[in-house]
Design a protein around this motif. Structure first.
Motif, PDB file in Angstrom:
ATOM      1  N   SER A  82       0.828  -1.203   0.000  1.00  0.00           N
ATOM      2  CA  SER A  82       0.000   0.000   0.000  1.00  0.00           C
ATOM      3  C   SER A  82       0.867   1.260   0.000  1.00  0.00           C
ATOM      4  N   ALA A  83       1.876   1.297   0.874  1.00  0.00           N
ATOM      5  CA  ALA A  83       2.756   2.475   0.949  1.00  0.00           C
ATOM      6  C   ALA A  83       3.539   2.645  -0.346  1.00  0.00           C
ATOM      7  N   MET A  84       3.863   1.527  -1.000  1.00  0.00           N
ATOM      8  CA  MET A  84       4.637   1.593  -2.231  1.00  0.00           C
ATOM      9  C   MET A  84       3.756   2.063  -3.393  1.00  0.00           C
ATOM     10  N   MET A 123      18.842   0.113   1.102  1.00  0.00           N
ATOM     11  CA  MET A 123      18.509  -1.073   0.309  1.00  0.00           C
ATOM     12  C   MET A 123      18.300  -2.284   1.221  1.00  0.00           C
ATOM     13  N   ILE A 124      19.193  -2.444   2.198  1.00  0.00           N
ATOM     14  CA  ILE A 124      19.092  -3.603   3.102  1.00  0.00           C
ATOM     15  C   ILE A 124      17.792  -3.546   3.904  1.00  0.00           C
ATOM     16  N   LEU A 125      17.515  -2.400   4.511  1.00  0.00           N
ATOM     17  CA  LEU A 125      16.309  -2.276   5.343  1.00  0.00           C
ATOM     18  C   LEU A 125      15.043  -2.450   4.513  1.00  0.00           C
ATOM     19  N   ALA A 153      -0.829   3.909   3.447  1.00  0.00           N
ATOM     20  CA  ALA A 153      -0.971   4.823   2.305  1.00  0.00           C
ATOM     21  C   ALA A 153      -0.976   6.276   2.776  1.00  0.00           C
ATOM     22  N   ALA A 154      -1.701   6.538   3.867  1.00  0.00           N
ATOM     23  CA  ALA A 154      -1.783   7.908   4.378  1.00  0.00           C
ATOM     24  C   ALA A 154      -0.413   8.410   4.819  1.00  0.00           C
ATOM     25  N   LEU A 155       0.339   7.558   5.525  1.00  0.00           N
ATOM     26  CA  LEU A 155       1.681   7.952   5.966  1.00  0.00           C
ATOM     27  C   LEU A 155       2.592   8.184   4.763  1.00  0.00           C
ATOM     28  N   SER A 156       2.466   7.315   3.769  1.00  0.00           N
ATOM     29  CA  SER A 156       3.305   7.428   2.579  1.00  0.00           C
ATOM     30  C   SER A 156       3.026   8.752   1.851  1.00  0.00           C
ATOM     31  N   PRO A 168       9.395  15.679   2.213  1.00  0.00           N
ATOM     32  CA  PRO A 168      10.086  15.133   1.032  1.00  0.00           C
ATOM     33  C   PRO A 168      11.573  14.870   1.278  1.00  0.00           C
ATOM     34  N   VAL A 169      12.103  15.371   2.400  1.00  0.00           N
ATOM     35  CA  VAL A 169      13.522  15.153   2.694  1.00  0.00           C
ATOM     36  C   VAL A 169      13.793  13.673   2.991  1.00  0.00           C
ATOM     37  N   ILE A 170      12.773  12.945   3.473  1.00  0.00           N
ATOM     38  CA  ILE A 170      12.905  11.496   3.697  1.00  0.00           C
ATOM     39  C   ILE A 170      12.837  10.796   2.338  1.00  0.00           C
ATOM     40  N   SER A 171      13.812   9.926   2.042  1.00  0.00           N
ATOM     41  CA  SER A 171      13.835   9.277   0.733  1.00  0.00           C
ATOM     42  C   SER A 171      12.671   8.308   0.594  1.00  0.00           C
ATOM     43  N   GLU A 172      12.380   7.951  -0.666  1.00  0.00           N
ATOM     44  CA  GLU A 172      11.227   7.101  -0.957  1.00  0.00           C
ATOM     45  C   GLU A 172      11.327   5.755  -0.231  1.00  0.00           C
ATOM     46  N   GLY A 173      12.540   5.183  -0.225  1.00  0.00           N
ATOM     47  CA  GLY A 173      12.711   3.877   0.415  1.00  0.00           C
ATOM     48  C   GLY A 173      12.418   3.925   1.907  1.00  0.00           C
ATOM     49  N   PHE A 174      13.012   4.892   2.613  1.00  0.00           N
ATOM     50  CA  PHE A 174      12.783   4.992   4.059  1.00  0.00           C
ATOM     51  C   PHE A 174      11.326   5.347   4.355  1.00  0.00           C
ATOM     52  N   ALA A 175      10.727   6.170   3.499  1.00  0.00           N
ATOM     53  CA  ALA A 175       9.321   6.527   3.705  1.00  0.00           C
ATOM     54  C   ALA A 175       8.447   5.272   3.675  1.00  0.00           C
ATOM     55  N   ILE A 176       8.754   4.350   2.742  1.00  0.00           N
ATOM     56  CA  ILE A 176       7.973   3.111   2.647  1.00  0.00           C
ATOM     57  C   ILE A 176       8.183   2.255   3.899  1.00  0.00           C
ATOM     58  N   ILE A 177       9.455   2.145   4.338  1.00  0.00           N
ATOM     59  CA  ILE A 177       9.759   1.325   5.510  1.00  0.00           C
ATOM     60  C   ILE A 177       9.026   1.848   6.741  1.00  0.00           C
TER      61      ILE A 177
END
Lengths: 99, 236
Positions: A47-49, B70-72, B191-194, B202-211
């Motif tokens: 969902s987040a992705m 990438m690892i996380l 989804a809301a957090l993302s 936007p300073v948080i990268s896409e990968g960390f935002a998803i995690i």
């Protein structure tokens, strides 16, 4: 960073995640919280992705929104994964012809 | 031995067909979004054999992200395979010695897990190899075709194909979300957090935002809607 490093890290982490429990772990996880957390994680990640990134696919927010709407509708009626995925793309493509 | 391999292959044919079309979308994304070549995209598919993890990996590669990211990210997205591997490890045949386990664990995907857990008899290595072989062949072939087509197809078609993987993600999330409040809750919060990370931080990268979004949403869901015993298996 070199591409080979990225790929090696991706592949290595993904393999270890599968291999370690498959090969070594024989007991069941007891903590209900942890089992629940692990159960929800894939859905939360997907969902987040997907949101909001899906609206930036197809290089046009309107065609992406049309594809998303079609995917949500077909998924709600529990169509097979492939049908949902290809129909989303088809809807985005068809709309793009009129734009 | 041989017949078990063939049986695994025949059970894997629907998986192979599904993978062909979905990995086609991955191939296109790899070329369009991350600027990879056909060979590089195929290597990713051959070594990872997973859709969501590979897609997220592309995001990190395209953004030139950190290795720890990438690892996380791979850990977070693919940790579900640990549960599946754990579950499958309980129903392995006695032929499944450690070397076989080391090899077959490469092929634990959502779909292969689903078909293998539906088998009544214990799983043999040959059976799993047959299924993994044909599924991986579909996955890698589709990726190569998609990546090649991404360079050849008209822009309108390849742009429309970028949405394919996301369409599949929606198709995975919505049916259980209809039936289980916890899944719906986790998906909506994530989804809301993302969205919040994307536009407010936007300073948080896409990968960390998803995690962060996924972990926070899943912890909340686990607190409010703890799953009952056996519920995990039923929904997979």
């Amino acid at each position: 960073m070199s591409l080979a490093v990225y790929i090696a890290v991706m592949a290595g982490v993904t393999y270890l995640i599968r291999m370690i429990p498959f090969t070594f772990f024989r007991k069941k996880i007891k903590s209900r919280f942890f089992r629940s957390f692990l159960y929800y994680i894939p859905y939360a990640v997907l969902s987040a992705m997907t949101i909001p990134a899906i609206f930036y696919t197809t290089h046009n927010m309107w065609t992406a929104a049309a594809g998303t709407a079609v995917a949500l509708l077909l998924a709600f009626f529990e169509m097979p994964l492939i049908v949902v995925a290809l129909a989303a793309s088809g809807a985005a493509f068809l709309l793009s012809l009129f734009m | 031995m041989k017949s078990r391999f063939l049986r695994g292959m025949s059970h894997g044919i629907p998986i192979c067909l599904g993978y062909l079309s979905v990995s086609f979308g991955f191939g296109i994304l790899a070329v369009n979004k991350a600027g990879l070549s056909v060979f590089q995209a195929s290597v990713i598919s051959a070594t990872n054999l997973t859709s969501a993890g590979q897609k997220a990996g592309l995001d990190v590669i395209a953004a030139g992200g950190a290795i720890i990211e990438m690892i996380l990210l791979q850990l977070t997205i693919n940790i579900r395979y640990s549960l599946m591997a754990l579950s499958l490890s309980q129903k392995l045949d006695r032929y499944f010695t450690t070397p076989h386990r080391l090899l077959a664990s490469y092929g634990i995907t959502d779909e292969i897990f689903a078909v293998c857990s539906a088998q009544k008899e214990p799983l043999t290595p040959a059976y799993m190899y047959g299924m993994i072989f044909i599924s991986a062949a579909g996955w890698i072939t589709g990726t190569a075709l998609g990546a090649a087509a991404g360079e050849l197809l008209p822009a309108s078609v390849s742009m429309a194909m970028e949405i394919v993987l996301y369409g599949m993600f929606i198709a995975i999330v919505i049916p259980p979300a209809k039936k289980q409040h916890g899944v719906l809750f986790a998906a909506v919060i994530a989804a809301a957090l993302s969205v919040m990370f994307r536009y407010a931080l936007p300073v948080i990268s896409e990968g960390f935002a998803i995690i962060i979004s996924a972990i926070a949403a899943s912890m909340l869901a686990a607190l409010i809607f703890p799953v009952k015993d056996g519920e995990e298996g039923a929904a997979q």
